[in-house]
Write a protein that holds these residues in place. Structure first.
Motif, PDB file in Angstrom:
ATOM      1  N   ALA A 163     -11.306  44.173 -40.353  1.00  0.00           N
ATOM      2  CA  ALA A 163     -10.833  43.959 -41.729  1.00  0.00           C
ATOM      3  C   ALA A 163      -9.657  44.874 -42.040  1.00  0.00           C
ATOM      4  CB  ALA A 163     -11.975  44.210 -42.705  1.00  0.00           C
ATOM      5  N   GLY A 164      -9.735  46.132 -41.576  1.00  0.00           N
ATOM      6  CA  GLY A 164      -8.632  47.046 -41.804  1.00  0.00           C
ATOM      7  C   GLY A 164      -7.362  46.617 -41.099  1.00  0.00           C
ATOM      8  N   SER A 165      -7.502  46.065 -39.897  1.00  0.00           N
ATOM      9  CA  SER A 165      -6.324  45.585 -39.162  1.00  0.00           C
ATOM     10  C   SER A 165      -5.661  44.430 -39.891  1.00  0.00           C
ATOM     11  CB  SER A 165      -6.741  45.164 -37.751  1.00  0.00           C
ATOM     12  OG  SER A 165      -7.289  46.252 -37.038  1.00  0.00           O
ATOM     13  N   THR A 166      -6.469  43.518 -40.415  1.00  0.00           N
ATOM     14  CA  THR A 166      -5.911  42.404 -41.192  1.00  0.00           C
ATOM     15  C   THR A 166      -5.168  42.922 -42.414  1.00  0.00           C
ATOM     16  OG1 THR A 166      -7.705  40.952 -40.471  1.00  0.00           O
ATOM     17  CG2 THR A 166      -6.480  40.295 -42.450  1.00  0.00           C
ATOM     18  N   TYR A 167      -5.776  43.880 -43.091  1.00  0.00           N
ATOM     19  CA  TYR A 167      -5.170  44.456 -44.286  1.00  0.00           C
ATOM     20  C   TYR A 167      -3.832  45.113 -43.958  1.00  0.00           C
ATOM     21  CZ  TYR A 167      -4.713  47.522 -48.373  1.00  0.00           C
ATOM     22  OH  TYR A 167      -4.254  48.178 -49.487  1.00  0.00           O
ATOM     23  N   VAL A 168      -3.797  45.854 -42.867  1.00  0.00           N
ATOM     24  CA  VAL A 168      -2.566  46.547 -42.484  1.00  0.00           C
ATOM     25  C   VAL A 168      -1.471  45.556 -42.105  1.00  0.00           C
ATOM     26  CG1 VAL A 168      -1.533  48.027 -40.718  1.00  0.00           C
ATOM     27  CG2 VAL A 168      -3.646  48.704 -41.829  1.00  0.00           C
ATOM     28  N   ILE A 169      -1.823  44.511 -41.357  1.00  0.00           N
ATOM     29  CA  ILE A 169      -0.819  43.520 -40.947  1.00  0.00           C
ATOM     30  C   ILE A 169      -0.192  42.856 -42.168  1.00  0.00           C
ATOM     31  CG2 ILE A 169      -0.522  41.290 -39.801  1.00  0.00           C
ATOM     32  CD1 ILE A 169      -2.632  42.246 -37.757  1.00  0.00           C
ATOM     33  N   ILE A 170      -1.046  42.439 -43.110  1.00  0.00           N
ATOM     34  CA  ILE A 170      -0.533  41.807 -44.331  1.00  0.00           C
ATOM     35  C   ILE A 170       0.319  42.798 -45.117  1.00  0.00           C
ATOM     36  CG2 ILE A 170      -1.184  40.794 -46.537  1.00  0.00           C
ATOM     37  CD1 ILE A 170      -1.631  38.949 -44.199  1.00  0.00           C
ATOM     38  N   SER A 171      -0.140  44.042 -45.213  1.00  0.00           N
ATOM     39  CA  SER A 171       0.607  45.041 -45.973  1.00  0.00           C
ATOM     40  C   SER A 171       1.945  45.357 -45.317  1.00  0.00           C
ATOM     41  CB  SER A 171      -0.229  46.318 -46.106  1.00  0.00           C
ATOM     42  OG  SER A 171      -1.413  46.081 -46.841  1.00  0.00           O
ATOM     43  N   VAL A 226      -2.524  37.147 -55.377  1.00  0.00           N
ATOM     44  CA  VAL A 226      -2.307  35.908 -56.123  1.00  0.00           C
ATOM     45  C   VAL A 226      -2.335  34.737 -55.144  1.00  0.00           C
ATOM     46  CG1 VAL A 226      -0.694  34.642 -57.590  1.00  0.00           C
ATOM     47  CG2 VAL A 226      -0.927  37.122 -57.850  1.00  0.00           C
ATOM     48  N   PHE A 227      -3.069  33.695 -55.462  1.00  0.00           N
ATOM     49  CA  PHE A 227      -3.106  32.511 -54.600  1.00  0.00           C
ATOM     50  C   PHE A 227      -1.710  31.902 -54.526  1.00  0.00           C
ATOM     51  CE2 PHE A 227      -3.711  28.020 -53.739  1.00  0.00           C
ATOM     52  CZ  PHE A 227      -4.625  28.052 -52.698  1.00  0.00           C
ATOM     53  N   PRO A 228      -1.241  31.453 -53.352  1.00  0.00           N
ATOM     54  CA  PRO A 228      -1.933  31.302 -52.063  1.00  0.00           C
ATOM     55  C   PRO A 228      -1.783  32.498 -51.115  1.00  0.00           C
ATOM     56  CG  PRO A 228       0.178  30.203 -51.943  1.00  0.00           C
ATOM     57  CD  PRO A 228       0.104  30.818 -53.311  1.00  0.00           C
ATOM     58  N   LEU A 229      -1.443  33.675 -51.646  1.00  0.00           N
ATOM     59  CA  LEU A 229      -1.228  34.860 -50.812  1.00  0.00           C
ATOM     60  C   LEU A 229      -2.431  35.799 -50.869  1.00  0.00           C
ATOM     61  CD1 LEU A 229       2.475  35.544 -51.884  1.00  0.00           C
ATOM     62  CD2 LEU A 229       1.663  34.320 -49.860  1.00  0.00           C
ATOM     63  N   ALA A 230      -3.622  35.243 -51.103  1.00  0.00           N
ATOM     64  CA  ALA A 230      -4.811  36.062 -51.297  1.00  0.00           C
ATOM     65  C   ALA A 230      -5.869  35.860 -50.225  1.00  0.00           C
ATOM     66  CB  ALA A 230      -5.419  35.759 -52.668  1.00  0.00           C
ATOM     67  N   ALA A 231      -5.558  35.113 -49.165  1.00  0.00           N
ATOM     68  CA  ALA A 231      -6.587  34.789 -48.176  1.00  0.00           C
ATOM     69  C   ALA A 231      -7.126  36.023 -47.470  1.00  0.00           C
ATOM     70  CB  ALA A 231      -6.022  33.803 -47.153  1.00  0.00           C
ATOM     71  N   TRP A 232      -6.334  37.095 -47.417  1.00  0.00           N
ATOM     72  CA  TRP A 232      -6.754  38.311 -46.727  1.00  0.00           C
ATOM     73  C   TRP A 232      -7.860  39.061 -47.475  1.00  0.00           C
ATOM     74  CZ3 TRP A 232      -6.173  42.716 -49.637  1.00  0.00           C
ATOM     75  CH2 TRP A 232      -5.301  42.619 -50.729  1.00  0.00           C
ATOM     76  N   MET A 278       3.129  30.201 -63.797  1.00  0.00           N
ATOM     77  CA  MET A 278       1.976  29.547 -64.418  1.00  0.00           C
ATOM     78  C   MET A 278       1.262  28.627 -63.435  1.00  0.00           C
ATOM     79  SD  MET A 278       2.838  28.916 -68.446  1.00  0.00           S
ATOM     80  CE  MET A 278       4.514  28.302 -68.355  1.00  0.00           C
ATOM     81  N   ALA A 279       2.023  28.015 -62.520  1.00  0.00           N
ATOM     82  CA  ALA A 279       1.390  27.159 -61.510  1.00  0.00           C
ATOM     83  C   ALA A 279       0.496  27.978 -60.577  1.00  0.00           C
ATOM     84  CB  ALA A 279       2.464  26.413 -60.716  1.00  0.00           C
ATOM     85  N   VAL A 280       0.993  29.108 -60.099  1.00  0.00           N
ATOM     86  CA  VAL A 280       0.174  29.925 -59.200  1.00  0.00           C
ATOM     87  C   VAL A 280      -0.968  30.591 -59.968  1.00  0.00           C
ATOM     88  CG1 VAL A 280       2.051  30.304 -57.569  1.00  0.00           C
ATOM     89  CG2 VAL A 280       1.690  31.958 -59.408  1.00  0.00           C
TER      90      VAL A 280
END
Length: 549
Positions: A163-171, A226-232, A278-280
């Motif tokens: 989980a930390g690796s995913t978080y770091v990659i996205i960040s 914010v969706f769609p950038l919240a999958a992580w 407003m759409a997102v």
């Protein structure tokens, strides 16, 4: 008074050095330093908020270098409020974590990493709230990233490392995009200072302005989940210890919302991307709450509700009216407190029942009535039941949408109403499964001792001889911390306790009271957020404080 502005950043950083120096050799003193510093930061934050409300924005140029060469820190009403709420929340979570004994989990580590990492996180959050330019805003993000990775991976278990690796990659991806946006902005305007950008950006072509705005919004949307950038988020936060998850979910995502508020009002007035926002916002509300409806793991469920309610704040930013900004600011302050509280309660539920899986829980209302109260109050507040602050914040946003009157605004008002009703359904689902129904067959007996006087310095730790009915352990005395006993939950070994340390319960109760305080003080607070919104829209007080009249 201006000299106080850097202290919310400097105090935690200095305390980090002291904490590293003492390490585990003087664990009690290390705890004292952390609590004392965060208490001081809270007092400073309240002082800055009151001063900014009475006198207008406060600023300091470090080294007395004028922009764009120097580092400028600014505290206005918005940043003062965010500092105050974040300081109160981080102090509550620290007390909770001390009760849980998280700081002493790995005694073989040569340096006690929890306290230094936590203080660095607080410093990074404070810097983002008072940064007066894009470069130092980026530095604040990176400070948070370094500390966040350490806290997410505490214990070094496989799920936490993944989980930390995913978080770091996205960040890191968002950081690269942020650096690109800063470079483009500086190339086009010759500055990264917010006040100077507010003056120079209107002179650029509309295409360049829109590109920079879109890039910055993308960066902040990733931070805010914010969706769609919240999958992580649902895969990263639930694996961390309860206090870490609480402060991340309650606070770190709001840093992204704060940055969106700051840049959309100060740098890009005119609401060019309002329809997109407003759409997102609508997508975040609906997708997030539907994801929560489908969950049975408590932490994952709360993670999806977090995504959903971020949509309310983006809704206010997208409307871009004074009433909408005021409602969004109020809802940010409310949500930081209530969302943090719910994750702290989830930690208590896991400690009491041995699991966060709702299908394996039951009977907690009878077995732990105080825990039931600690869940029920923030849950109803989160769902927006009148007259609690969640209702007041949502009502303010919906009134702003109705007043704006566009098609998108009415769609968002409808979506917000549906989301609020589904949130109430989700909270009722948790109550029915975990608290109201009887224990399911195979439920564990409770009572494994987690702390004793032999292995913790916490005076509030539970040292009494808990009983484990139905397991052959009736009448046993205290066990060493974490020692496995003959207790199972549907065939799985668990470790639970009837009486969690008083510090954990007290910190959670304090967070509940803080959330209720927003209801009691709703009148003065809404007036304050309205003045904050007016100051954001005016822009002139901020610019003149930094650059001079």
């Amino acid at each position: 008074m201006n000299a106080l502005v850097p202290l919310p950043v400097l105090l935690p950083l200095c305390a980090t050095g002291v904490s590293l120096t003492f390490g585990t050799r003087l664990a009690r003193f290390q705890r004292f330093i952390s609590v004392a510093v965060l208490t001081a930061v809270l007092a400073l934050s309240v002082t800055l908020m009151i001063a900014a409300d009475r006198q207008g924005p406060l600023s300091v140029h470090l080294g007395d270098f004028a922009p764009p060469l120097g580092i400028t820190l600014v505290a206005d009403r918005l940043s003062g409020l965010m500092l105050t709420v974040s300081s109160a929340v981080t102090l509550s979570v620290l007390v909770y974590s001390l009760g849980q004994g998280m700081a002493d989990r790995d005694k073989e580590t040569p340096v006690a990493v929890f306290h230094p990492a936590y203080l660095i996180l607080v410093a990074g959050v404070s810097l983002t709230f008072i940064a007066g330019d894009l470069v130092n805003l980026y530095v604040g993000f990176e400070i948070m990233l370094v500390a966040s990775f350490v806290l997410l991976t505490l214990g070094g278990t496989g799920p936490r490392i993944r989980a930390g690796s995913t978080y770091v990659i996205i960040s890191l991806f968002s950081s690269m995009l942020f650096l690109t946006a800063i470079a483009m902005t500086y190339a086009a305007t010759g500055t990264a200072n917010f006040a100077q950008l507010a003056v120079r950006l209107p002179d650029l072509s509309l295409g360049v302005q829109t590109l920079v705005q879109a890039m910055l919004l993308t960066v902040f949307a990733v931070k805010a989940a914010v969706f769609p950038l919240a999958a992580w988020l649902p895969d990263s936060y639930p694996t961390a210890p309860a206090p870490v998850t609480a402060v991340f979910a309650g606070l770190l995502t709001k840093v992204g919302i704060y940055c969106m508020l700051r840049t959309e009002t100060l740098l890009f007035p005119g609401n060019r991307l309002g329809d997109l926002l407003m759409a997102v916002a609508l997508a975040s509300m609906i997708v997030g709450i539907l994801g929560a409806v489908a969950q049975t793991d408590l932490k994952r469920l709360f993670s999806f509700t977090l995504i959903s309610h971020i949509g309310y704040m983006v809704f206010g930013i997208g409307l871009a009216t004074r009433e909408a900004y005021g409602g969004a600011i109020f809802y940010v302050a409310h949500h930081i407190t209530v969302q943090t509280t719910l994750f702290l309660v989830a930690g208590l539920i896991e400690r009491r029942g041995g699991t966060n899986e709702l299908t394996r829980l039951g009977g907690l209302a009878r077995a732990a009535p105080l825990l039931a109260v600690l869940f029920f109050l923030p849950a109803m507040n989160f769902a927006g039941i009148p007259p609690l602050s969640g209702f007041i914040g949502k009502l303010g946003l919906m009134r702003a949408g109705v007043a704006e009157g566009s098609v998108w605004a009415w769609i968002l008002v409808t979506g917000a109403t549906v989301t609020s009703l589904l949130t109430l359904y989700v909270m009722a689902k948790i109550w029915n499964l975990a608290f109201w129904r009887t224990e399911p067959p195979g439920q564990a007996a409770y009572g494994t001792v987690l702390e004793t006087s032999d292995d913790t310095d916490d005076d509030d730790a539970d040292t009494g001889p808990d009983r484990i009915p139905g397991t052959g352990d009736e009448g046993v005395g205290p066990s060493p911390a974490g020692q496995p006993v003959a207790a199972t939950l549907q065939g799985r070994a668990v470790t639970t306790t009837i009486h969690p340390p008083k510090a954990m319960t007290g910190a959670t109760a304090g967070a509940v009271v803080l959330g209720l305080a927003f209801t009691v003080l709703a009148g003065p607070l809404t007036a304050f957020t309205d003045r904050s919104a007016a100051e954001l829209i005016a822009r002139r007080p901020y610019v003149e404080e930094v650059l001079g009249p």
